[in-house]
Design a protein around this motif. Structure first.
Motif, PDB file in Angstrom:
ATOM      1  N   ILE A  98       0.908  -1.224  -0.041  1.00  0.00           N
ATOM      2  CA  ILE A  98      -0.013  -0.270  -0.089  1.00  0.00           C
ATOM      3  C   ILE A  98       1.044   1.120  -0.022  1.00  0.00           C
ATOM      4  CG2 ILE A  98      -1.868   1.233   1.113  1.00  0.00           C
ATOM      5  CD1 ILE A  98      -2.893  -1.278   2.326  1.00  0.00           C
ATOM      6  N   PRO A  99       1.045   1.916  -1.091  1.00  0.00           N
ATOM      7  CA  PRO A  99       2.002   3.071  -1.196  1.00  0.00           C
ATOM      8  C   PRO A  99       1.176   4.441  -0.780  1.00  0.00           C
ATOM      9  CG  PRO A  99       1.158   2.718  -3.427  1.00  0.00           C
ATOM     10  CD  PRO A  99       0.795   1.536  -2.434  1.00  0.00           C
ATOM     11  N   HIS A 100       2.138   5.212  -0.104  1.00  0.00           N
ATOM     12  CA  HIS A 100       1.514   6.347   0.460  1.00  0.00           C
ATOM     13  C   HIS A 100       2.729   7.536  -0.027  1.00  0.00           C
ATOM     14  CE1 HIS A 100      -1.437   4.385   3.089  1.00  0.00           C
ATOM     15  NE2 HIS A 100      -0.360   3.710   3.486  1.00  0.00           N
ATOM     16  N   GLU A 101       2.465   8.513  -0.682  1.00  0.00           N
ATOM     17  CA  GLU A 101       3.357   9.414  -1.199  1.00  0.00           C
ATOM     18  C   GLU A 101       4.120  10.184   0.073  1.00  0.00           C
ATOM     19  OE1 GLU A 101       5.742  12.606  -2.442  1.00  0.00           O
ATOM     20  OE2 GLU A 101       4.005  12.858  -1.051  1.00  0.00           O
ATOM     21  N   GLY A 102       5.565  10.265   0.134  1.00  0.00           N
ATOM     22  CA  GLY A 102       6.208  11.037   0.942  1.00  0.00           C
ATOM     23  C   GLY A 102       7.689  10.890   0.886  1.00  0.00           C
ATOM     24  N   PRO A 103       8.509  11.335   1.603  1.00  0.00           N
ATOM     25  CA  PRO A 103       9.820  11.108   1.573  1.00  0.00           C
ATOM     26  C   PRO A 103      10.184   9.910   2.138  1.00  0.00           C
ATOM     27  CG  PRO A 103       9.583  12.585   3.706  1.00  0.00           C
ATOM     28  CD  PRO A 103       7.826  12.304   2.815  1.00  0.00           C
ATOM     29  N   ALA A 104      11.546   9.297   1.733  1.00  0.00           N
ATOM     30  CA  ALA A 104      12.093   8.224   2.262  1.00  0.00           C
ATOM     31  C   ALA A 104      13.718   8.202   2.071  1.00  0.00           C
ATOM     32  CB  ALA A 104      11.764   7.077   1.534  1.00  0.00           C
ATOM     33  N   ASN A 105      14.250   7.431   2.974  1.00  0.00           N
ATOM     34  CA  ASN A 105      15.636   7.320   2.907  1.00  0.00           C
ATOM     35  C   ASN A 105      16.249   6.102   3.501  1.00  0.00           C
ATOM     36  OD1 ASN A 105      17.000   7.955   5.844  1.00  0.00           O
ATOM     37  ND2 ASN A 105      15.643   9.873   5.452  1.00  0.00           N
ATOM     38  N   VAL A 106      17.373   5.888   3.096  1.00  0.00           N
ATOM     39  CA  VAL A 106      18.397   4.697   3.728  1.00  0.00           C
ATOM     40  C   VAL A 106      19.565   5.149   4.121  1.00  0.00           C
ATOM     41  CG1 VAL A 106      19.109   2.480   3.035  1.00  0.00           C
ATOM     42  CG2 VAL A 106      17.336   3.272   1.957  1.00  0.00           C
ATOM     43  N   SER A 107      19.631   4.851   5.589  1.00  0.00           N
ATOM     44  CA  SER A 107      20.765   5.589   6.326  1.00  0.00           C
ATOM     45  C   SER A 107      21.508   4.540   7.096  1.00  0.00           C
ATOM     46  CB  SER A 107      20.155   6.630   6.970  1.00  0.00           C
ATOM     47  OG  SER A 107      19.459   7.724   6.182  1.00  0.00           O
ATOM     48  N   ILE A 108      22.756   4.739   7.447  1.00  0.00           N
ATOM     49  CA  ILE A 108      23.534   4.058   8.643  1.00  0.00           C
ATOM     50  C   ILE A 108      23.118   5.013   9.875  1.00  0.00           C
ATOM     51  CG2 ILE A 108      25.488   3.381   9.548  1.00  0.00           C
ATOM     52  CD1 ILE A 108      26.837   3.179   6.612  1.00  0.00           C
ATOM     53  N   VAL A 109      22.287   4.352  10.820  1.00  0.00           N
ATOM     54  CA  VAL A 109      21.920   4.678  12.085  1.00  0.00           C
ATOM     55  C   VAL A 109      22.869   4.168  13.064  1.00  0.00           C
ATOM     56  CG1 VAL A 109      20.203   5.172  13.637  1.00  0.00           C
ATOM     57  CG2 VAL A 109      19.902   5.276  11.070  1.00  0.00           C
ATOM     58  N   LEU A 110      23.312   5.154  13.907  1.00  0.00           N
ATOM     59  CA  LEU A 110      24.214   4.702  15.138  1.00  0.00           C
ATOM     60  C   LEU A 110      22.777   4.101  16.263  1.00  0.00           C
ATOM     61  CD1 LEU A 110      26.537   7.577  15.276  1.00  0.00           C
ATOM     62  CD2 LEU A 110      27.194   5.262  14.504  1.00  0.00           C
ATOM     63  N   ALA A 111      23.006   2.967  16.529  1.00  0.00           N
ATOM     64  CA  ALA A 111      21.844   2.592  17.243  1.00  0.00           C
ATOM     65  C   ALA A 111      21.691   3.237  18.726  1.00  0.00           C
ATOM     66  CB  ALA A 111      21.886   1.028  17.363  1.00  0.00           C
ATOM     67  N   ALA A 112      23.020   3.473  19.347  1.00  0.00           N
ATOM     68  CA  ALA A 112      23.093   3.945  20.716  1.00  0.00           C
ATOM     69  C   ALA A 112      22.400   5.214  20.989  1.00  0.00           C
ATOM     70  CB  ALA A 112      24.394   3.978  21.229  1.00  0.00           C
ATOM     71  N   THR A 113      22.265   6.111  19.715  1.00  0.00           N
ATOM     72  CA  THR A 113      21.744   7.346  19.852  1.00  0.00           C
ATOM     73  C   THR A 113      20.790   7.870  18.924  1.00  0.00           C
ATOM     74  OG1 THR A 113      23.715   8.154  18.132  1.00  0.00           O
ATOM     75  CG2 THR A 113      24.152   8.560  20.718  1.00  0.00           C
ATOM     76  N   ASN A 114      20.466   6.559  17.843  1.00  0.00           N
ATOM     77  CA  ASN A 114      19.290   6.930  16.859  1.00  0.00           C
ATOM     78  C   ASN A 114      19.871   8.117  16.134  1.00  0.00           C
ATOM     79  OD1 ASN A 114      17.536   6.381  15.289  1.00  0.00           O
ATOM     80  ND2 ASN A 114      15.749   6.722  16.825  1.00  0.00           N
ATOM     81  N   GLU A 115      21.086   8.479  15.970  1.00  0.00           N
ATOM     82  CA  GLU A 115      21.522   9.420  14.862  1.00  0.00           C
ATOM     83  C   GLU A 115      22.053   8.838  13.614  1.00  0.00           C
ATOM     84  OE1 GLU A 115      24.310  11.616  17.170  1.00  0.00           O
ATOM     85  OE2 GLU A 115      22.876  12.745  18.261  1.00  0.00           O
ATOM     86  N   ILE A 116      21.951   9.500  12.499  1.00  0.00           N
ATOM     87  CA  ILE A 116      22.375   9.184  11.157  1.00  0.00           C
ATOM     88  C   ILE A 116      23.788   9.285  11.208  1.00  0.00           C
ATOM     89  CG2 ILE A 116      22.479   9.626   8.567  1.00  0.00           C
ATOM     90  CD1 ILE A 116      19.460  10.158   8.908  1.00  0.00           C
ATOM     91  N   LEU A 117      24.557   8.452  10.773  1.00  0.00           N
ATOM     92  CA  LEU A 117      26.089   8.746  10.686  1.00  0.00           C
ATOM     93  C   LEU A 117      26.315   9.298   9.274  1.00  0.00           C
ATOM     94  CD1 LEU A 117      29.172   7.830  11.860  1.00  0.00           C
ATOM     95  CD2 LEU A 117      28.863   5.740  10.351  1.00  0.00           C
ATOM     96  N   GLY A 118      26.712  10.479   9.194  1.00  0.00           N
ATOM     97  CA  GLY A 118      27.140  11.401   8.069  1.00  0.00           C
ATOM     98  C   GLY A 118      25.859  11.686   7.325  1.00  0.00           C
ATOM     99  N   GLU A 119      25.823  11.214   6.117  1.00  0.00           N
ATOM    100  CA  GLU A 119      24.502  11.811   5.341  1.00  0.00           C
ATOM    101  C   GLU A 119      23.663  10.390   5.090  1.00  0.00           C
ATOM    102  OE1 GLU A 119      23.468  15.129   4.420  1.00  0.00           O
ATOM    103  OE2 GLU A 119      25.173  15.628   5.897  1.00  0.00           O
ATOM    104  N   PRO A 120      22.272  10.576   4.793  1.00  0.00           N
ATOM    105  CA  PRO A 120      21.556   9.389   4.300  1.00  0.00           C
ATOM    106  C   PRO A 120      22.564   8.821   2.962  1.00  0.00           C
ATOM    107  CG  PRO A 120      20.131  11.210   5.012  1.00  0.00           C
ATOM    108  CD  PRO A 120      21.514  11.643   4.915  1.00  0.00           C
ATOM    109  N   LEU A 121      22.393   7.468   2.679  1.00  0.00           N
ATOM    110  CA  LEU A 121      23.120   7.062   1.790  1.00  0.00           C
ATOM    111  C   LEU A 121      22.078   7.121   0.362  1.00  0.00           C
ATOM    112  CD1 LEU A 121      24.341   4.086   3.363  1.00  0.00           C
ATOM    113  CD2 LEU A 121      25.532   6.240   3.194  1.00  0.00           C
ATOM    114  N   LEU A 122      20.924   7.082   0.562  1.00  0.00           N
ATOM    115  CA  LEU A 122      19.783   7.436  -0.478  1.00  0.00           C
ATOM    116  C   LEU A 122      18.717   8.086   0.276  1.00  0.00           C
ATOM    117  CD1 LEU A 122      19.052   6.386  -3.287  1.00  0.00           C
ATOM    118  CD2 LEU A 122      18.041   4.521  -2.216  1.00  0.00           C
ATOM    119  N   VAL A 123      18.185   8.918  -0.916  1.00  0.00           N
ATOM    120  CA  VAL A 123      17.213   9.977  -0.576  1.00  0.00           C
ATOM    121  C   VAL A 123      16.300   9.928  -1.696  1.00  0.00           C
ATOM    122  CG1 VAL A 123      16.332  12.225   0.156  1.00  0.00           C
ATOM    123  CG2 VAL A 123      18.612  11.399   1.147  1.00  0.00           C
TER     124      VAL A 123
END
Ligand SMILES: *[C@@H]1O[C@H](CO)[C@@H](O)[C@H](O)[C@H]1NC(C)=O
Ligand SMILES: *[C@@H]1O[C@H](CO)[C@@H](O)[C@H](O)[C@H]1NC(C)=O
Ligand SMILES: *[C@@H]1O[C@H](CO)[C@@H](O)[C@H](O)[C@H]1NC(C)=O
Ligand SMILES: *[C@@H]1O[C@H](CO)[C@@H](O)[C@H](O)[C@H]1NC(C)=O
Ligand SMILES: [Cu+2]
Length: 188
Positions: A98-123
């Motif tokens: 079931i698609p729903h329009e909106g932004p998406a990304n694939v990122s390396i996330v540091l699990a301890a802080t839930n922060e993206i490492l650097g920039e998203p790899l794909l946006v």
């Protein structure tokens, strides 16, 4: 089981509808560690529909971190931790029933802080647009490249649980958030 419980279970089943998740590489699934953190009702809702948005997870406990991997935990997925190399291109596939329009990304996330490492790899500025006659092929099959040396990945993603490759998608109209996580370490 009380009749009312059966009826409410049937009502829940009737409202279940699929939305989206990552199908390859193998992504985190719920298990007993998630039951301990999130509660049985939350895990049951994800087991009923593995493509559920985080907003639809039923009755998550306060200790449940839905905003990382929809609450799924490494401890339930130790057997599917991937090993990636610096600079490696990783193919991913997603199911979007079931698609729903909106932004998406694939990122390396540091699990301890839930922060993206650097920039998203794909946006994707616009992903899963249900108004299109057909979704672009890159919505369900895409690839990311693990950054090379000097970007902190080899220092940050050493042991299982340090980093996840997280697919994140927000359906703007639906106001629904989707997350799937692939556990990985960088080859030493
Ligand atoms: C994706 O959703 C399907 C359908 O509910 C489910 O069978 C599968 O386990 C889910 N996979 C992941 C990685 O969440
Ligand atoms: C990744 O996808 C590309 C494009 O579809 C394909 O050429 C390549 O063989 C795939 N790589 C792997 C490791 O499957
Ligand atoms: C990228 O994903 C992260 C979650 O990993 C989310 O917090 C962020 O808003 C996303 N960025 C965009 C532009 O969608
Ligand atoms: C996905 O494909 C569409 C249609 O070909 C293209 O416009 C868009 O830029 C692509 N997005 C990404 C993130 O590759
Ligand atoms: Cu949805």
């Amino acid at each position: 089981m009380a009749k009312s419980m059966i009826l409410s279970a049937l009502a829940l089943a009737a409202t279940v509808s699929a939305h989206g998740n990552i199908t390859s590489p193998p992504a985190r699934l719920p298990g007993q560690a998630m039951v301990a953190a999130c509660g049985q009702a939350a895990v049951d809702s994800v087991l009923r529909d593995g493509t559920l948005p985080i907003e639809s997870v039923v009755n998550p406990a306060a200790s449940c971190n839905l905003f990382l991997c929809r609450g799924a935990l490494l401890e339930d997925n130790l057997d599917i931790v991937q090993t990636f190399s610096l600079g490696e291109t990783i193919n991913l596939t997603a199911a979007l029933p079931i698609p729903h329009e909106g932004p998406a990304n694939v990122s390396i996330v540091l699990a301890a802080t839930n922060e993206i490492l650097g920039e998203p790899l794909l946006v994707f500025d616009s992903y899963a647009d249900e108004r299109l006659a057909q979704l672009p092929a890159n919505n369900t099959a895409f690839s990311v490249t693990i950054p090379g040396a000097g970007n902190g990945v080899e220092e940050s993603c050493v042991k299982p649980g340090d980093c996840v490759l997280q697919w994140f998608w927000f359906g703007t109209g639906a106001q629904q958030t989707y997350e799937s996580c692939v556990d990985f370490v960088i080859a030493s």
